[in-house]
Motif scaffolding. Structure first.
Motif, mmCIF file in Angstrom:
data_model
loop_
_atom_site.group_PDB
_atom_site.id
_atom_site.type_symbol
_atom_site.label_atom_id
_atom_site.label_comp_id
_atom_site.label_asym_id
_atom_site.label_seq_id
_atom_site.Cartn_x
_atom_site.Cartn_y
_atom_site.Cartn_z
ATOM 1 N N ILE A 1 0.840 -1.210 0.000
ATOM 2 C CA ILE A 1 0.000 0.000 0.000
ATOM 3 C C ILE A 1 0.870 1.254 0.000
ATOM 4 N N LEU A 2 1.936 1.217 0.822
ATOM 5 C CA LEU A 2 2.846 2.376 0.866
ATOM 6 C C LEU A 2 3.461 2.639 -0.506
ATOM 7 N N LEU A 3 3.896 1.555 -1.144
ATOM 8 C CA LEU A 3 4.484 1.706 -2.481
ATOM 9 C C LEU A 3 3.463 2.285 -3.453
ATOM 10 N N GLY A 4 2.222 1.784 -3.352
ATOM 11 C CA GLY A 4 1.143 2.293 -4.204
ATOM 12 C C GLY A 4 0.953 3.785 -4.004
ATOM 13 N N MET A 5 0.957 4.201 -2.733
ATOM 14 C CA MET A 5 0.754 5.624 -2.435
ATOM 15 C C MET A 5 1.895 6.468 -2.999
ATOM 16 N N ALA A 6 3.130 6.005 -2.735
ATOM 17 C CA ALA A 6 4.292 6.773 -3.202
ATOM 18 C C ALA A 6 4.280 6.859 -4.730
ATOM 19 N N PHE B 1 -6.689 -5.460 -4.105
ATOM 20 C CA PHE B 1 -6.759 -4.353 -5.048
ATOM 21 C C PHE B 1 -6.315 -3.033 -4.392
ATOM 22 N N ALA B 2 -6.134 -3.065 -3.053
ATOM 23 C CA ALA B 2 -5.846 -1.820 -2.318
ATOM 24 C C ALA B 2 -4.625 -1.052 -2.847
ATOM 25 N N PRO B 3 -3.488 -1.714 -3.115
ATOM 26 C CA PRO B 3 -2.340 -0.927 -3.592
ATOM 27 C C PRO B 3 -2.648 -0.146 -4.874
ATOM 28 N N VAL B 4 -3.396 -0.769 -5.789
ATOM 29 C CA VAL B 4 -3.773 -0.073 -7.029
ATOM 30 C C VAL B 4 -4.771 1.039 -6.696
ATOM 31 N N GLY B 5 -5.696 0.729 -5.798
ATOM 32 C CA GLY B 5 -6.710 1.722 -5.416
ATOM 33 C C GLY B 5 -6.083 2.977 -4.841
ATOM 34 N N VAL B 6 -5.143 2.806 -3.880
ATOM 35 C CA VAL B 6 -4.541 3.994 -3.262
ATOM 36 C C VAL B 6 -3.635 4.733 -4.252
ATOM 37 N N PHE B 7 -3.005 3.985 -5.139
ATOM 38 C CA PHE B 7 -2.189 4.615 -6.191
ATOM 39 C C PHE B 7 -3.065 5.596 -6.978
ATOM 40 N N ILE C 1 -2.089 -1.453 13.123
ATOM 41 C CA ILE C 1 -3.036 -0.454 12.609
ATOM 42 C C ILE C 1 -2.473 0.352 11.437
ATOM 43 N N PHE C 2 -1.169 0.220 11.176
ATOM 44 C CA PHE C 2 -0.577 1.031 10.116
ATOM 45 C C PHE C 2 -1.291 0.883 8.760
ATOM 46 N N PRO C 3 -1.550 -0.352 8.315
ATOM 47 C CA PRO C 3 -2.255 -0.485 7.023
ATOM 48 C C PRO C 3 -3.647 0.151 7.055
ATOM 49 N N ILE C 4 -4.316 0.085 8.218
ATOM 50 C CA ILE C 4 -5.651 0.700 8.331
ATOM 51 C C ILE C 4 -5.507 2.215 8.154
ATOM 52 N N GLN C 5 -4.463 2.742 8.803
ATOM 53 C CA GLN C 5 -4.242 4.196 8.716
ATOM 54 C C GLN C 5 -3.964 4.626 7.280
ATOM 55 N N LEU C 6 -3.212 3.787 6.548
ATOM 56 C CA LEU C 6 -2.895 4.149 5.159
ATOM 57 C C LEU C 6 -4.163 4.192 4.300
ATOM 58 N N VAL C 7 -5.051 3.201 4.523
ATOM 59 C CA VAL C 7 -6.293 3.191 3.737
ATOM 60 C C VAL C 7 -7.165 4.395 4.136
ATOM 61 N N ALA C 8 -7.204 4.693 5.443
ATOM 62 C CA ALA C 8 -7.994 5.850 5.900
ATOM 63 C C ALA C 8 -7.452 7.138 5.279
#
Ligand code: ASP
Length: 433
Positions: free
Chosen positions: A13-18, A210-216, A274-281
């Motif tokens: 997820i972090l990679l997706g966001m970055a 699908f979350a990493p693509v979604g946050v990207f 909780i870190f992954p939850i925080q990233l999605v939030a």
């Protein structure tokens, strides 16, 4: 080297966001933001829609499962009352922290007056829309909030995600009836609920892949949409910083201290869980949309039992918003400071009380705070036009306060788990590490 598939979800997820931020900037700078809007942003919209799609069935089924998993109604009412009391107490603390910080820093006194006129004109229509919606909500009686919780048609409530409190009400009612009847008489329904629960959790698993693509896609879209924010951040810097510091205090001092005092939970494990939850939030700006993910992570990674998680979290995502309440207190008083309004003690107390109520009523969707803020401001006589001054940087602050909202819910779930298991450590044997 481990295969990409086996990497922890939060890394993906972090990679997706970055990647989303970098991608968004490249397309913005090369003048191709239209491509992001047309082709990338929709993927983010699909991700949020999928999360919302699961929310109603998840809340309904897991609440029934949670309630029927309780020994008796006494255990349920015990958990219910304790949860509500902790939700109220943490929200009150968050508001008082916000009031304290904004009075200490006084960012309103430093706001450049010439900017005020520019922002007022720029955001006038947004403010008017907010006032319109708030007026529609206040044209009701004082008891209407409670009356609204009881639906007259179960399908109608399930057809609208903003009726989550109604869905919670129906699920609780059905669950309590099932406990009262005893498991023998309702055995087939219990088996069905169990199977449905498993199906829904599997769907959550799929959506999370699908979350990493979604946050990207969400972050790339945000960069393109809000490219003008940097300038605003400068003018509103001290205000934004006050909000950020207050939210960080909640996240990194308040909840960890309470965890240390009231539980034996390992802090590192808590933050990792909780870190992954925080990233999605952060990426979705919506605690309701994050709920399916919060439910899954809190059980899998923090070892909270299904009974506790399925009661505490859906209720929390709907009424417990510590980040929102803290933010609302700061923004309301910041605007009062800009207009040179010195609030009396009684007015200040009214702001505290009303902000606690406003945050309870704020739905867990992006930008929801503003409408509820209008109501508090009107009640204490602060000009709502002032909202125009802060709307421009609402989105980044919204992302951050949503992170605090879901952190608060997860914290209460862990706390209640320890209480429910009478001081024993949460059942980490069931949790993956
Ligand atoms: N976006 C927030 C949430 O979903 C609500 C708000 O403060 O606007 O939790």
């Amino acid at each position: 080297m481990t295969k990409f598939k086996q990497w922890p979800l939060y890394i993906k997820i972090l990679l997706g966001m970055a990647a989303g931020v970098v991608f968004g900037y490249i397309f913005l700078l090369t003048g191709l933001s239209g491509f992001v809007t047309d082709w990338v942003k929709p993927l983010g919209t699909i991700f949020i829609k999928l999360l919302k799609l699961i929310a109603v069935p998840l809340v309904f089924v897991s609440l029934i499962k949670g309630v029927t998993g309780m020994k008796d109604l006494k255990q349920l009412s015990g958990l219910g009352l304790k949860t509500l009391a902790v939700y109220m107490a943490t929200t009150l603390f968050a508001v008082l922290l916000g009031v304290g910080m904004v009075n200490l820093v006084r960012p309103g006194d430093m706001f450049p007056q010439e900017k005020a006129e520019v922002y007022k004109q720029q955001y006038q229509s947004h403010v008017e829309a907010g006032i319109g919606r708030a007026n529609a909500m206040t044209e009701t009686g004082p008891m209407d909030f409670i009356v609204e919780i009881v639906p007259e048609n179960i399908l109608a409530s399930a057809s609208n995600n903003s009726n989550m409190l109604q869905v919670i009400f129906v699920a609780l009612l059905a669950g309590v009836a099932m406990v009262a009847l005893g498991s023998k008489q309702i055995a087939p329904v219990l088996t069905l609920i169990d199977a449905l629960d498993r199906i829904i959790l599997k769907v959550v698993d799929f959506v999370m892949m699908f979350a990493p693509v979604g946050v990207f896609a969400l972050l790339a879209g945000l960069i393109v949409d809000f490219s003008g924010d940097a300038e605003m951040f400068k003018a509103l810097g001290v205000y934004a910083l006050t909000v950020v510091v207050a939210l960080f205090v909640l996240m990194f001092l308040f909840y960890p201290s309470l965890l240390k005092i009231f539980t034996r939970f390992n802090l590192k494990r808590y933050f990792q869980g909780i870190f992954p939850i925080q990233l999605v939030a952060f990426s979705t700006s919506s605690s309701s949309a994050t709920l399916p993910f919060t439910m899954e992570q809190v059980q899998k990674k923090l070892g909270v039992s299904e009974e506790v998680a399925s009661f505490v979290l859906p209720v929390g995502a709907t009424i417990n918003m510590d980040g929102t309440s803290c933010y609302q207190a700061i923004s309301i008083l910041f605007i009062a400071q800009i207009f040179g309004i010195d609030l009396t003690l009684a007015q200040m107390l009214a702001v505290v009380f009303l902000t606690v109520l406003a945050s309870i009523g704020t739905p867990g969707v992006p930008g929801a705070s503003v409408v509820m803020t209008v109501m508090v401001m009107t009640s204490v006589g602060i000009p709502v036009e002032g909202l125009a001054l802060i709307l421009g940087i609402d989105r980044p602050l919204d992302m951050l306060r949503t992170v605090v909202n879901v952190t608060g819910d997860s914290f209460v779930a862990v706390l209640m788990e320890e209480r429910a298991s009478k001081g024993k450590k949460p059942n980490l044997s069931k949790a993956d590490s």
